[in-house]
Write a protein that holds these residues in place. Structure first.
Motif, PDB file in Angstrom:
ATOM      1  N   ILE A 165       0.846  -1.197   0.000  1.00  0.00           N
ATOM      2  CA  ILE A 165       0.000   0.000   0.000  1.00  0.00           C
ATOM      3  C   ILE A 165       0.880   1.245   0.000  1.00  0.00           C
ATOM      4  O   ILE A 165       0.642   2.188  -0.755  1.00  0.00           O
ATOM      5  N   LYS A 166       1.910   1.256   0.823  1.00  0.00           N
ATOM      6  CA  LYS A 166       2.773   2.438   0.893  1.00  0.00           C
ATOM      7  C   LYS A 166       3.585   2.612  -0.383  1.00  0.00           C
ATOM      8  O   LYS A 166       3.764   3.731  -0.858  1.00  0.00           O
ATOM      9  N   ILE A 178      -5.368  10.926  -3.032  1.00  0.00           N
ATOM     10  CA  ILE A 178      -4.065  11.431  -2.590  1.00  0.00           C
ATOM     11  C   ILE A 178      -4.103  11.747  -1.096  1.00  0.00           C
ATOM     12  O   ILE A 178      -3.198  11.361  -0.347  1.00  0.00           O
ATOM     13  N   PHE A 179      -5.137  12.445  -0.637  1.00  0.00           N
ATOM     14  CA  PHE A 179      -5.229  12.796   0.786  1.00  0.00           C
ATOM     15  C   PHE A 179      -5.358  11.544   1.655  1.00  0.00           C
ATOM     16  O   PHE A 179      -4.808  11.486   2.755  1.00  0.00           O
ATOM     17  N   TRP A 180      -6.069  10.545   1.163  1.00  0.00           N
ATOM     18  CA  TRP A 180      -6.182   9.289   1.913  1.00  0.00           C
ATOM     19  C   TRP A 180      -4.816   8.631   2.055  1.00  0.00           C
ATOM     20  O   TRP A 180      -4.448   8.166   3.130  1.00  0.00           O
ATOM     21  N   PHE A 181      -4.045   8.607   0.953  1.00  0.00           N
ATOM     22  CA  PHE A 181      -2.725   8.005   1.021  1.00  0.00           C
ATOM     23  C   PHE A 181      -1.784   8.806   1.897  1.00  0.00           C
ATOM     24  O   PHE A 181      -0.955   8.257   2.610  1.00  0.00           O
ATOM     25  N   LEU A 209       0.271   7.335   4.997  1.00  0.00           N
ATOM     26  CA  LEU A 209       1.718   7.430   5.105  1.00  0.00           C
ATOM     27  C   LEU A 209       2.170   8.065   6.414  1.00  0.00           C
ATOM     28  O   LEU A 209       3.195   7.686   6.962  1.00  0.00           O
ATOM     29  N   ILE A 210       1.411   9.034   6.919  1.00  0.00           N
ATOM     30  CA  ILE A 210       1.818   9.668   8.168  1.00  0.00           C
ATOM     31  C   ILE A 210       1.164   9.026   9.383  1.00  0.00           C
ATOM     32  O   ILE A 210       1.435   9.422  10.508  1.00  0.00           O
TER      33      ILE A 210
END
Length: 125
Positions: A4-5, A115-118, A122-123
């Motif tokens: 996923i990352k 994009i915001f979900w990813f 990630l953070i």
């Protein structure tokens, strides 16, 4: 790093690069071309489909919801600003909805939601 990352980083990189290239091109020309619009949208959209296949089909739902919510909020913000201060923040001309948004922004809002979900993934949110 899990898949996923890795897919997320590739997706973010390709999407942001595509939007940046669109910005660079858009600064120099005022003429709209379908081929360039499709070229900007197609790669991130293919990544959304790949993420839906490899990660989770719910990403398509996130894409659709983000597209509708982003489109609606852009329209409402533009309309509210115009009605409140009697000035426009922006004006769309191609496939415009009242001048406050454009139908061409729908896939961009969907891609932005993914994009915001990813970024949240990630953070660690």
């Amino acid at each position: 790093m899990d898949k996923i990352k890795i897919l997320g980083l590739v997706f973010l990189s390709v999407s942001l690069l595509g939007f940046y290239l669109a910005y660079l091109y858009g600064r120099r020309t005022k003429k709209f071309r379908w081929s360039e619009y499709i070229a900007i949208i197609i790669t991130p959209f293919i990544f959304v489909l790949a993420l839906a296949y490899f990660v989770d089909i719910k990403i398509l739902g996130l894409f659709a919801i983000s597209a509708v919510v982003g489109f609606s909020l852009e329209y409402l913000c533009g309309l509210t600003y115009h009605k409140t201060l009697n000035r426009r923040l922006w004006r769309y001309e191609r496939f415009s909805v009242g001048g406050y948004t454009s139908l061409l922004t729908i896939p961009m809002w969907g891609i932005s939601g993914v994009i915001f979900w990813f970024l949240g993934k990630l953070i660690g949110i």
